[in-house]
Design an enzyme around this catalytic site. Structure first.
Site, PDB file in Angstrom:
ATOM      1  N   HIS A 155       1.680  -0.462  -4.999  1.00 25.87           N
ATOM      2  CA  HIS A 155       1.983  -1.550  -5.931  1.00 25.87           C
ATOM      3  C   HIS A 155       1.565  -2.853  -5.260  1.00 25.87           C
ATOM      4  O   HIS A 155       2.188  -3.263  -4.272  1.00 25.87           O
ATOM      5  CB  HIS A 155       3.464  -1.560  -6.280  1.00 25.87           C
ATOM      6  CG  HIS A 155       3.800  -2.493  -7.392  1.00 25.87           C
ATOM      7  ND1 HIS A 155       3.240  -2.372  -8.654  1.00 25.87           N
ATOM      8  CD2 HIS A 155       4.623  -3.567  -7.453  1.00 25.87           C
ATOM      9  CE1 HIS A 155       3.724  -3.335  -9.428  1.00 25.87           C
ATOM     10  NE2 HIS A 155       4.558  -4.077  -8.720  1.00 25.87           N
ATOM     11  N   HIS A 156       0.541  -3.479  -5.759  1.00 22.34           N
ATOM     12  CA  HIS A 156      -0.114  -4.560  -5.042  1.00 22.34           C
ATOM     13  C   HIS A 156       0.078  -5.912  -5.727  1.00 22.34           C
ATOM     14  O   HIS A 156      -0.050  -6.020  -6.945  1.00 22.34           O
ATOM     15  CB  HIS A 156      -1.606  -4.237  -4.895  1.00 22.34           C
ATOM     16  CG  HIS A 156      -1.814  -2.891  -4.273  1.00 22.34           C
ATOM     17  ND1 HIS A 156      -1.968  -1.754  -5.028  1.00 22.34           N
ATOM     18  CD2 HIS A 156      -1.833  -2.500  -2.985  1.00 22.34           C
ATOM     19  CE1 HIS A 156      -2.095  -0.707  -4.221  1.00 22.34           C
ATOM     20  NE2 HIS A 156      -2.019  -1.137  -2.965  1.00 22.34           N
ATOM     21  N   ASP A 205       8.476  -4.173  -9.312  1.00 25.31           N
ATOM     22  CA  ASP A 205       8.256  -5.553  -8.868  1.00 25.31           C
ATOM     23  C   ASP A 205       9.465  -6.082  -8.107  1.00 25.31           C
ATOM     24  O   ASP A 205       9.319  -6.735  -7.069  1.00 25.31           O
ATOM     25  CB  ASP A 205       7.934  -6.454 -10.068  1.00 25.31           C
ATOM     26  CG  ASP A 205       6.684  -5.995 -10.765  1.00 25.31           C
ATOM     27  OD1 ASP A 205       5.629  -5.943 -10.117  1.00 25.31           O
ATOM     28  OD2 ASP A 205       6.770  -5.645 -11.953  1.00 25.31           O
ATOM     29  N   GLU A 226       0.836  -1.204   0.000  1.00 23.92           N
ATOM     30  CA  GLU A 226       0.000   0.000   0.000  1.00 23.92           C
ATOM     31  C   GLU A 226       0.871   1.254   0.000  1.00 23.92           C
ATOM     32  O   GLU A 226       0.589   2.205  -0.728  1.00 23.92           O
ATOM     33  CB  GLU A 226      -0.942  -0.012   1.207  1.00 23.92           C
ATOM     34  CG  GLU A 226      -1.948   1.091   1.202  1.00 23.92           C
ATOM     35  CD  GLU A 226      -2.966   1.016   0.067  1.00 23.92           C
ATOM     36  OE1 GLU A 226      -3.625   2.059  -0.179  1.00 23.92           O
ATOM     37  OE2 GLU A 226      -3.133  -0.037  -0.570  1.00 23.92           O
ATOM     38  N   HIS A 279       0.892  -4.458 -14.132  1.00 24.24           N
ATOM     39  CA  HIS A 279      -0.124  -4.608 -15.172  1.00 24.24           C
ATOM     40  C   HIS A 279      -0.090  -3.470 -16.187  1.00 24.24           C
ATOM     41  O   HIS A 279      -0.212  -3.709 -17.386  1.00 24.24           O
ATOM     42  CB  HIS A 279      -1.516  -4.732 -14.536  1.00 24.24           C
ATOM     43  CG  HIS A 279      -1.624  -5.902 -13.617  1.00 24.24           C
ATOM     44  ND1 HIS A 279      -1.675  -7.208 -14.060  1.00 24.24           N
ATOM     45  CD2 HIS A 279      -1.668  -5.974 -12.264  1.00 24.24           C
ATOM     46  CE1 HIS A 279      -1.753  -8.024 -13.042  1.00 24.24           C
ATOM     47  NE2 HIS A 279      -1.739  -7.308 -11.927  1.00 24.24           N
ATOM     48  N   GLU A 280       0.109  -2.233 -15.701  1.00 24.53           N
ATOM     49  CA  GLU A 280       0.112  -1.079 -16.609  1.00 24.53           C
ATOM     50  C   GLU A 280       1.255  -1.141 -17.615  1.00 24.53           C
ATOM     51  O   GLU A 280       1.145  -0.610 -18.713  1.00 24.53           O
ATOM     52  CB  GLU A 280       0.205   0.236 -15.816  1.00 24.53           C
ATOM     53  CG  GLU A 280      -0.975   0.491 -14.913  1.00 24.53           C
ATOM     54  CD  GLU A 280      -0.779  -0.119 -13.517  1.00 24.53           C
ATOM     55  OE1 GLU A 280       0.244  -0.804 -13.275  1.00 24.53           O
ATOM     56  OE2 GLU A 280      -1.667   0.053 -12.688  1.00 24.53           O
TER      57      GLU A 280
END
Length: 95
Positions: free
Chosen positions: A57-58, A84, A53, A75-76
């Site tokens: 970045h989850h 990551d 949070e 994802h984007e």
């Protein structure tokens, strides 16, 4: 906020040495974590959630009793980014 750049396959392979408990699987960094019981696995997930949070970045993840499966990708960007690897390193620092 700008979308981080997707890393090349060569960059990913090089960076995997920095996070030895992680593996590359279907375009994501993956790690399975095992704890003593459900409470400890859930506590671990709560610690990861606070870090994720703060980074905005989850992870994609699942939990079954004492096991947590974690998948990281951006994802984007359509793949793995520096974000990551940073989250993976921070997860690795947890007890």
């Amino acid at each position: 906020m700008a979308v981080p750049a997707r890393l090349t396959d060569d960059e990913i392979q090089t960076r995997l040495a920095d996070v030895p408990e992680w593996r590359l699987e279907d375009g994501a960094l993956c790690r399975d974590v095992k704890r003593k019981d459900f409470a400890q696995a859930f506590g671990f997930m709560s610690s990861v959630a606070l870090i994720a949070e703060a980074m905005n970045h989850h992870p994609d993840w699942s939990n079954v009793w004492n096991r947590v499966a974690i998948r990281l990708s951006t994802h984007e960007a359509g793949g793995i980014t520096e974000l990551d690897f940073e989250l993976a390193k921070r997860i690795d620092q947890l007890p």
